[in-house]
Design a protein around this motif. Sequence first.
Motif, short mmCIF file in Angstrom:
data_model
loop_
_atom_site.label_atom_id
_atom_site.label_comp_id
_atom_site.label_asym_id
_atom_site.label_seq_id
_atom_site.Cartn_x
_atom_site.Cartn_y
_atom_site.Cartn_z
N LYS A 1 61.36 71.67 1.25
CA LYS A 1 62.50 72.50 1.66
C LYS A 1 62.09 73.51 2.72
N GLN A 2 60.82 73.91 2.72
CA GLN A 2 60.31 74.86 3.70
C GLN A 2 59.73 74.16 4.94
N ASP A 3 59.90 72.83 4.99
CA ASP A 3 59.48 72.04 6.17
C ASP A 3 57.99 72.15 6.44
N ARG A 4 57.19 72.10 5.39
CA ARG A 4 55.74 72.20 5.58
C ARG A 4 55.11 70.83 5.87
N PHE A 5 55.87 69.76 5.68
CA PHE A 5 55.43 68.42 6.05
C PHE A 5 56.66 67.55 6.19
N ASP A 6 56.48 66.32 6.66
CA ASP A 6 57.62 65.46 6.96
C ASP A 6 58.17 64.73 5.74
N PHE A 7 57.28 64.34 4.84
CA PHE A 7 57.74 63.79 3.56
C PHE A 7 56.63 63.94 2.53
N ALA A 8 57.01 63.91 1.27
CA ALA A 8 56.05 63.84 0.17
C ALA A 8 56.19 62.47 -0.47
N ILE B 1 60.08 61.79 -0.90
CA ILE B 1 60.88 63.01 -0.93
C ILE B 1 61.00 63.53 0.50
N MET B 2 62.24 63.80 0.93
CA MET B 2 62.47 64.20 2.31
C MET B 2 63.44 65.37 2.39
N ARG B 3 63.36 66.10 3.49
CA ARG B 3 64.27 67.21 3.72
C ARG B 3 65.71 66.71 3.82
N LYS B 4 66.65 67.49 3.33
CA LYS B 4 68.05 67.12 3.40
C LYS B 4 68.54 67.08 4.85
N PRO C 1 39.92 69.22 -3.85
CA PRO C 1 40.35 70.12 -2.79
C PRO C 1 41.85 70.08 -2.60
N LEU C 2 42.45 71.23 -2.33
CA LEU C 2 43.88 71.32 -2.12
C LEU C 2 44.15 71.95 -0.77
N THR C 3 45.13 71.39 -0.04
CA THR C 3 45.58 72.00 1.20
C THR C 3 46.99 72.49 0.95
N ILE C 4 47.14 73.78 0.72
CA ILE C 4 48.43 74.36 0.36
C ILE C 4 48.75 75.46 1.36
N LEU C 5 49.89 75.40 1.97
CA LEU C 5 50.27 76.39 2.97
C LEU C 5 51.25 77.38 2.37
N PHE C 6 50.89 78.65 2.37
CA PHE C 6 51.75 79.67 1.81
C PHE C 6 52.27 80.63 2.89
N SER C 7 52.06 80.29 4.15
CA SER C 7 52.55 81.12 5.23
C SER C 7 54.04 80.87 5.44
N ALA C 8 54.62 81.52 6.43
CA ALA C 8 56.05 81.36 6.68
C ALA C 8 56.37 79.90 7.01
N PRO C 9 57.56 79.41 6.64
CA PRO C 9 57.92 78.03 6.92
C PRO C 9 57.85 77.71 8.40
N VAL C 10 57.44 76.49 8.70
CA VAL C 10 57.42 76.05 10.09
C VAL C 10 58.78 75.47 10.44
N GLU C 11 59.00 75.23 11.73
CA GLU C 11 60.28 74.66 12.15
C GLU C 11 60.40 73.22 11.69
N ALA C 12 61.59 72.86 11.20
CA ALA C 12 61.83 71.49 10.73
C ALA C 12 61.64 70.50 11.87
N ARG C 13 61.10 69.32 11.55
CA ARG C 13 60.84 68.30 12.56
C ARG C 13 61.78 67.11 12.34
N ASP C 14 62.57 66.80 13.35
CA ASP C 14 63.39 65.60 13.27
C ASP C 14 62.58 64.43 13.83
N TRP C 15 63.19 63.23 13.86
CA TRP C 15 62.44 62.04 14.24
C TRP C 15 61.93 62.12 15.67
N SER C 16 62.72 62.67 16.57
CA SER C 16 62.28 62.74 17.97
C SER C 16 61.05 63.62 18.13
N VAL C 17 60.98 64.72 17.37
CA VAL C 17 59.83 65.62 17.43
C VAL C 17 58.60 64.94 16.82
#
Length: 256
Positions: free
Chosen positions: A89-96, A216-219, A13-29
Amino acid sequence: MKLLAKLLGVAIPLTILFSAPVEARDWSVIKSSGTIIAATEGAFAPFNFYEGTKLTGYEVDVAEALAKHLGLKLEWKVVPFDAEIPAVKQDRFDFAIASHGYTAERAKSVDFASPHYCTGGMIASQKDGALTQASLKDKTVGVQLATSYYTAAKKIPGVKNVKTYKADPEVFSALKAKKIDAWISDKFTILETLSKNPDAGIVPGELVFQERVSLIMRKNNKEFMDTINQALADLTKDGTLKALSEKYFKQDITCK
């Protein structure tokens, strides 16, 4: 589902999101949400794979330990390896939590945490086949798409062709069918695959390069990066990462 079946490429099973990018989450969020969202490919034993419907493996346990150390729940997204960097890069999760490296060009677009383990790229081939870099002259090598193994194979002098596949089980199947002359991948994945397929006529060969593997993390997400790196340092110091290494590999594979 047996591990052998997964190594031979059974669908998962794969969970793959192809919708519009979500808002980036910083540590506080992330901290406020109480949940950290992690991604892996789920098809790279013994690092990340399925036992029935349960996602498991060394890197899965590492991510679980990180979340627990940070006092957070963990939510998994399972994404094909070559889609992980675009999704980060599209902020679909916090890290890979990747089980091997990317090509240098792809790696430029994201940041990496401190390495959580060290490994290397290894050659595998038929018993009488190309098991050293020198013997790969005029040969066809199979690798997983978009990986550091592709980069390494392209640099070996005299290699005739480098064929790419979506995942390592496909490369292994191609090697068994003699559609390629050799396979280059993570040494632990090769050894695990061969241990589960002793009658395949495939054996491990020369180590091509050493590799340090990281989350792997967002820049430019500095506070979250610092938090993850401190947690990794804590889990190294208290012996958690060593214990997880020994659980899956019978040795400590944390970087020294």
